[in-house]
Design a protein around this motif. Structure first.
Motif, PDB file in Angstrom:
ATOM      1  N   SER A   1      -0.024  -0.852  -7.009  1.00 51.60           N
ATOM      2  CA  SER A   1      -0.198  -1.507  -5.722  1.00 51.60           C
ATOM      3  C   SER A   1       1.057  -2.274  -5.321  1.00 51.60           C
ATOM      4  N   LEU A   2       1.681  -2.939  -6.298  1.00 48.37           N
ATOM      5  CA  LEU A   2       2.917  -3.676  -6.028  1.00 48.37           C
ATOM      6  C   LEU A   2       4.013  -2.743  -5.527  1.00 48.37           C
ATOM      7  N   HIS A   3       4.092  -1.563  -6.115  1.00 47.80           N
ATOM      8  CA  HIS A   3       5.108  -0.584  -5.712  1.00 47.80           C
ATOM      9  C   HIS A   3       4.962  -0.229  -4.234  1.00 47.80           C
ATOM     10  N   GLU A   4       3.721  -0.106  -3.774  1.00 49.38           N
ATOM     11  CA  GLU A   4       3.485   0.193  -2.363  1.00 49.38           C
ATOM     12  C   GLU A   4       3.764  -1.016  -1.488  1.00 49.38           C
ATOM     13  N   ALA A   5       3.378  -2.196  -1.975  1.00 45.35           N
ATOM     14  CA  ALA A   5       3.504  -3.409  -1.167  1.00 45.35           C
ATOM     15  C   ALA A   5       4.954  -3.770  -0.899  1.00 45.35           C
TER      16      ALA A   5
END
Length: 436
Positions: free
Chosen positions: A291-295
Motif C-alpha cells: 500500500s505504501l508503494h502505491e501511496a
C-alpha cells in the motif's frame, strides 16, 4: 443558474490553470517583482530572502507527505475500505453523493484540517465506487469543505491568541475561544457553510453529457496477496504478530495521550493515529508496504512544491510586502469595516503565504494596533484574518495537493467548481464578519 455558471468556470480553469508546479514558479516571480517594485528591495536582497527561507517548511512538508501516505494506507486496508463502502451506500444517486461528501468533509475539517483533507478524499473515492457521479465535482466537493477549518477546533489563529504567553499577549492579552471559535458570529458563519457549501455543490452537478466519470476498478487500492510465503524473510513480512506488537502499543499511546494526559489533536497525532491503525488493520507488513508503494507515487507534488512556497513566504514576509498590503487596507477601514478589510487582505496574503500561523505573524502587528486605535472588535478582527486565510484556499492549490494525490486528479480538474464556491463563501463570510 449555478450549473450554468460552473460550466464556463470549469472550462476557463481547465484551459488556463497551469500545473501547481508552474503555478508556484509564477507566484515566486510575482512575489519577487512585487518586492522590488513596491518595497524597493534589490534583486540581491530578494534572492537572499528566497534562498535562506527555501527550506523553512521541511518539517511541515514531511508532515503533509505523511498525511497523504498514512491516510492512503489506512483507506486501502480491507476493514476501512469495507466500512467506507458501507457508509457510501447511504447516498441514493449523484446528488446525494455530492451532498454527503460535502457534509462529511465540512465536519472533519472543522474538527481538524489534516483530518478533513484525508477523510474527505477517502470518502469521495468510496462514493465513486458506489455511485456514478461526476468525479471532478465529487473531489471538488470534498475539498470545498476545507474552507471551515480555520473557524474550527484546530484553527491556528484563535488557538494561538488563547495560549498564555503568545507573541501579541502584551497587546491584547489572552483571548479565550469563547470569543473566537465559539462566538456567535463565528458559529453562525460555520452553520451557514454547512448549509450553503453542500447546496452549491449539489446545484453545480453537470448534466450527463458534461459529466466526467471514472471506472470504479481504477479506485481499487487494496494490495494483492502474492501467495504463501516460502522463505523465512517472507514469513516475517506476512506475520500478523509482528504488526500487532508495534501497532497496538501505538494505539495505546494515543489512548494515554487523549484520556490520561488530556492531549490535543494536531497533525502529528493525526498521522500517528492513521499509521498505527494502518499497521494493525493491514495485519501484515507486506500488505502495508504494498500500500505504501502505491501511496508514495502521489507525493511528488508535495516534495517539490512546498520548498518553493517556503521561499515565497520568506520574500513576502521579510521584504515587508505583506505588511504594506495590510497597512493599505487598514488605511481605508473604520471600526465597522476593519473585519471585512482584514478578511480581504488575509485572503490575498494567503495566496503567497499559505500558512495560518505564518500569516498571523505578518498581519497581527498591523491589524491589532489598527483595531485598538479604531475601537474595533479585536477577536472579530483576528477571526477575519483566520477566515481570509481559509477562504482563498479554494483558489490556491497548495492545500489541495494531498487530496489530489489520493484522488488521482490534477488541480485544473476541480478548481473551476471551487471558483464558484470562492464567490459564494466569500459573500457569506464577509456578511457574517461585518453584520453579525
Amino acid at each position: 443558474m449555478l450549473k450554468l455558471l460552473s460550466r464556463p468556470a470549469v472550462r476557463l480553469v481547465e484551459r488556463y490553470l497551469p500545473d501547481p508546479y508552474i503555478f508556484v514558479l509564477i507566484l515566486t516571480l510575482v512575489a519577487a517583482i512585487a518586492a522590488m517594485l513596491v518595497e524597493r528591495q534589490s534583486p540581491l536582497a530578494i534572492m537572499r530572502y528566497w534562498g535562506d527561507g527555501f527550506w523553512g517548511l521541511l518539517s511541515f512538508s514531511m508532515q503533509m507527505l505523511l498525511v497523504l501516505v498514512t491516510g492512503f494506507m489506512l483507506a486501502s486496508s480491507p476493514p476501512v475500505k469495507r466500512l467506507l463502502d458501507r457508509i457510501a451506500r447511504l447516498a441514493k444517486g449523484p446528488a446525494g453523493a455530492i451532498v454527503l461528501v460535502s457534509l462529511v468533509s465540512l465536519a472533519a475539517s472543522w474538527i481538524n484540517w489534516g483530518f478533513g483533507l484525508v477523510i474527505g478524499a477517502l470518502f469521495a473515492k468510496a462514493l465513486a465506487r458506489q455511485v456514478r457521479v461526476d468525479y471532478r465535482l465529487l473531489i471538488a466537493s470534498a475539498y470545498s469543505g476545507f474552507v471551515v477549518w480555520h473557524g474550527g477546533l484546530a484553527g491556528s489563529i484563535p488557538l494561538t491568541i488563547a495560549t498564555e504567553g503568545h507573541f501579541t499577549a502584551d497587546q491584547i492579552g489572552v483571548i479565550p475561544t469563547s470569543e473566537t471559535i465559539f462566538a456567535f458570529f463565528n458559529l453562525a458563519i460555520v452553520l451557514a457553510m454547512f448549509v450553503a457549501v453542500p447546496l452549491v455543490n449539489r446545484f453545480m452537478l453537470p448534466d450527463e453529457r458534461d459529466s466526467v466519470y471514472i471506472d470504479p476498478a481504477q479506485l481499487d487500492d487494496a494490495p494483492r496477496d502474492l501467495g504463501p510465503a516460502t522463505r523465512p524473510a517472507e514469513r516475517l513480512e506476512k506475520s500478523s504478530w509482528l504488526s500487532w506488537l508495534v501497532g497496538i502499543p501505538g494505539l495505546l499511546f494515543l489512548l494515554d495521550h487523549f484520556v490520561f494526559r488530556d492531549g490535543g489533536l494536531n497533525l502529528n497525532v493525526v498521522n500517528f493515529l492513521f499509521l498505527s491503525l494502518a499497521i494493525v488493520l493491514h495485519r501484515t507488513p507486506r500488505s502495508l508496504l504494498d500500500s505504501l508503494h502505491e501511496a508514495i507515487k502521489g507525493g511528488t507534488g508535495i516534495v517539490i512544491q512546498f520548498p518553493f512556497y517556503a521561499g515565497i513566504m520568506a520574500i513576502i514576509m521579510q521584504s515587508g510586502l505583506a505588511q504594506t498590503l495590510s497597512e493599505g487596507f487598514v488605511a481605508i477601514s473604520t471600526a465597522q469595516t476593519l473585519p471585512f478589510w482584514s478578511f480581504i487582505s488575509a485572503g490575498i496574503v494567503n495566496l503567497f503565504v499559505p500558512s495560518g500561523g505564518g500569516q498571523w505573524a505578518v498581519q497581527a502587528p498591523v491589524m491589532l494596533p489598527a483595531a485598538a486605535s479604531l475601537g474595533a472588535d479585536i477577536p472579530r478582527v483576528a477571526m477575519a484574518v483566520a477566515w481570509g486565510d481559509a477562504w482563498t484556499n479554494l483558489l490556491q492549490p497548495f492545500w489541495a495537493l494531498p487530496m489530489l494525490a489520493i484522488a488521482g486528479l490534477k488541480a485544473k480538474d476541480i478548481m473551476g467548481f471551487c471558483l464558484i464556491q470562492l464567490v459564494v463563501t466569500g459573500v457569506i463570510i464577509a456578511l457574517g464578519l461585518t453584520f453579525l
